[in-house]
Design a protein around this motif. Structure first.
Motif, PDB file in Angstrom:
ATOM      1  N   MET A   1       4.516  -4.154 -12.871  1.00 30.22           N
ATOM      2  CA  MET A   1       4.020  -4.013 -11.940  1.00 30.22           C
ATOM      3  C   MET A   1       2.925  -5.014 -11.730  1.00 30.22           C
ATOM      4  O   MET A   1       1.690  -5.260 -12.849  1.00 30.22           O
ATOM      5  N   THR A   2       2.229  -5.440 -10.285  1.00 24.81           N
ATOM      6  CA  THR A   2       1.522  -6.424 -10.165  1.00 24.81           C
ATOM      7  C   THR A   2      -0.135  -5.855 -10.729  1.00 24.81           C
ATOM      8  O   THR A   2      -0.613  -4.903 -10.554  1.00 24.81           O
ATOM      9  N   ARG A   3      -1.186  -6.401 -11.252  1.00 28.94           N
ATOM     10  CA  ARG A   3      -2.409  -5.880 -11.936  1.00 28.94           C
ATOM     11  C   ARG A   3      -2.855  -5.580 -10.306  1.00 28.94           C
ATOM     12  O   ARG A   3      -3.368  -6.903  -9.750  1.00 28.94           O
ATOM     13  N   VAL A   4      -3.888  -4.660 -10.643  1.00 30.79           N
ATOM     14  CA  VAL A   4      -4.493  -4.337  -9.315  1.00 30.79           C
ATOM     15  C   VAL A   4      -6.065  -5.349  -9.262  1.00 30.79           C
ATOM     16  O   VAL A   4      -6.760  -5.874 -10.164  1.00 30.79           O
ATOM     17  N   GLN A   5      -6.123  -6.267  -8.736  1.00 31.41           N
ATOM     18  CA  GLN A   5      -7.409  -6.902  -7.550  1.00 31.41           C
ATOM     19  C   GLN A   5      -8.542  -6.661  -8.094  1.00 31.41           C
ATOM     20  O   GLN A   5      -8.882  -5.822  -7.344  1.00 31.41           O
ATOM     21  N   ARG A   6      -9.423  -6.410  -9.070  1.00 28.72           N
ATOM     22  CA  ARG A   6     -11.188  -6.308  -8.126  1.00 28.72           C
ATOM     23  C   ARG A   6     -11.943  -7.241  -7.651  1.00 28.72           C
ATOM     24  O   ARG A   6     -11.856  -8.383  -7.261  1.00 28.72           O
ATOM     25  N   LEU A   7     -12.353  -6.248  -6.151  1.00 27.65           N
ATOM     26  CA  LEU A   7     -13.151  -7.264  -5.525  1.00 27.65           C
ATOM     27  C   LEU A   7     -14.327  -7.758  -5.976  1.00 27.65           C
ATOM     28  O   LEU A   7     -15.366  -7.204  -6.309  1.00 27.65           O
ATOM     29  N   PRO A   8     -14.884  -9.076  -6.269  1.00 23.66           N
ATOM     30  CA  PRO A   8     -15.749  -9.927  -6.663  1.00 23.66           C
ATOM     31  C   PRO A   8     -16.907 -10.112  -5.792  1.00 23.66           C
ATOM     32  O   PRO A   8     -17.151  -9.594  -4.881  1.00 23.66           O
ATOM     33  N   GLY A   9     -17.994 -10.208  -6.728  1.00 21.95           N
ATOM     34  CA  GLY A   9     -19.585 -10.198  -5.646  1.00 21.95           C
ATOM     35  C   GLY A   9     -19.070 -11.342  -5.212  1.00 21.95           C
ATOM     36  O   GLY A   9     -18.776 -12.048  -5.152  1.00 21.95           O
ATOM     37  N   GLY A  10     -19.916 -11.717  -3.572  1.00 16.03           N
ATOM     38  CA  GLY A  10     -20.400 -12.361  -2.557  1.00 16.03           C
ATOM     39  C   GLY A  10     -18.495 -13.276  -2.125  1.00 16.03           C
ATOM     40  O   GLY A  10     -18.176 -13.610  -1.766  1.00 16.03           O
ATOM     41  N   LEU A 177       8.993   3.895  -4.906  1.00  9.61           N
ATOM     42  CA  LEU A 177       8.469   4.983  -4.321  1.00  9.61           C
ATOM     43  C   LEU A 177       8.556   5.939  -5.327  1.00  9.61           C
ATOM     44  O   LEU A 177       7.975   6.987  -5.124  1.00  9.61           O
ATOM     45  N   ARG A 178       9.425   6.249  -6.303  1.00  9.45           N
ATOM     46  CA  ARG A 178       9.068   7.100  -7.649  1.00  9.45           C
ATOM     47  C   ARG A 178       9.772   6.315  -8.839  1.00  9.45           C
ATOM     48  O   ARG A 178      10.479   5.077  -8.415  1.00  9.45           O
ATOM     49  N   TYR A 179       8.017   6.121  -9.811  1.00 15.79           N
ATOM     50  CA  TYR A 179       8.030   5.793 -10.971  1.00 15.79           C
ATOM     51  C   TYR A 179       7.456   5.954 -11.625  1.00 15.79           C
ATOM     52  O   TYR A 179       6.874   7.169 -11.490  1.00 15.79           O
ATOM     53  N   MET A 180       7.731   5.890 -13.436  1.00 17.58           N
ATOM     54  CA  MET A 180       6.612   6.234 -14.452  1.00 17.58           C
ATOM     55  C   MET A 180       5.168   6.224 -14.257  1.00 17.58           C
ATOM     56  O   MET A 180       4.781   4.895 -13.928  1.00 17.58           O
ATOM     57  N   ASP A 200       4.295   2.075 -13.991  1.00 17.19           N
ATOM     58  CA  ASP A 200       4.817   1.143 -14.313  1.00 17.19           C
ATOM     59  C   ASP A 200       5.956   1.356 -13.072  1.00 17.19           C
ATOM     60  O   ASP A 200       6.522   2.178 -13.071  1.00 17.19           O
ATOM     61  N   GLY A 201       5.583  -0.075 -12.049  1.00 24.85           N
ATOM     62  CA  GLY A 201       7.182   0.182 -11.248  1.00 24.85           C
ATOM     63  C   GLY A 201       8.124  -0.401 -11.720  1.00 24.85           C
ATOM     64  O   GLY A 201       9.149  -0.347 -10.608  1.00 24.85           O
ATOM     65  N   THR A 202       8.282  -0.947 -12.703  1.00 20.74           N
ATOM     66  CA  THR A 202       9.788  -1.315 -13.462  1.00 20.74           C
ATOM     67  C   THR A 202      10.816  -0.284 -13.546  1.00 20.74           C
ATOM     68  O   THR A 202      11.052  -0.674 -13.862  1.00 20.74           O
ATOM     69  N   HIS A 203      10.208   0.984 -13.958  1.00 21.49           N
ATOM     70  CA  HIS A 203      10.754   1.875 -14.693  1.00 21.49           C
ATOM     71  C   HIS A 203      10.706   3.389 -13.481  1.00 21.49           C
ATOM     72  O   HIS A 203       9.777   3.660 -13.768  1.00 21.49           O
TER      73      HIS A 203
END
Length: 205
Positions: A1-10, A177-180, A200-203
């Motif tokens: 599953m793609t890691r969440v990208q955090r919003l950087p400053g500026g 739509l359903r994952y562990m 874990d979108g792969t499971h």
């Protein structure tokens, strides 16, 4: 599953548009941000129903069995965490929620980061996920009791919307739509706290 990208400053306008097309997995929810809606101050989505667990309630022996009692407490905290997170995402703010009561460390940081991205993108959520959560490990010895929860998370009725218009943003065709989902839980004083949650979108389940 793609890691969440955090919003950087500026963040520049170009970066905001990049975020507006990014897929955000928010503690198990897929959030598609809205292009051109960053910083929108329009009305937020209607309050969503709480996220209810479909796991089997603990037996009456939980009142006398320390292990069963602890598992019941872990699942109660897990449900409380999801109720608070659903409310926070529905209003794109953690204010007035119990998120800090049930979450800390990485779990709280993830949720707060997701809310910040949603505020910038002008999105919110409606509906709620459903769960089939079970305590798969429990350690009551040591200075900090710990537990692991595994959950079959169903996000099919947890929709992302544009706050200004209420328009539902569809899931990408590749999104399960359903994952562990796995949660790490620790007992701080008398309260079980969710310290980390990993979808874990792969499971699928």
């Amino acid at each position: 599953m793609t890691r969440v990208q955090r919003l950087p400053g500026g963040l520049t306008a170009v970066r905001i548009r990049e975020y507006a097309t990014a897929v955000l997995i928010a503690g198990g929810l897929l959030l598609v941000t809205a292009c051109g809606d960053g910083g929108d101050s329009g009305s937020s989505a209607k309050n969503s129903p709480p996220a209810r667990s479909t796991s089997t309630p603990p037996a009456a022996s939980a009142r006398t069995d320390p292990q069963a009692q602890a598992k019941a407490g872990v699942l109660t905290a897990y449900d409380g965490f999801w109720d608070a997170q659903v409310k926070a995402y529905a209003q794109a703010s953690i204010k007035g929620t119990d998120l800090e009561k049930y979450a800390t460390k990485k779990a709280l940081g993830r949720a707060m980061g997701d809310v910040l991205v949603m505020q910038k993108a002008g999105t919110a959520t409606t509906g709620a996920p459903t769960h089939d959560a079970k305590v798969t490990s429990l350690t009551l010895t040591g200075s900090t009791p710990k537990a692991t929860v595994q959950d079959c998370l169903d996000i099919s009725n947890w929709k992302t919307v544009t706050r200004k218009t209420g328009a539902v943003r569809p899931f990408p065709s590749t999104q399960p739509l359903r994952y562990m989902t796995t949660a790490q839980v620790e007992k701080w004083g008398k309260q079980w706290m969710i310290t980390e949650i990993t979808p874990d979108g792969t499971h699928t389940c």
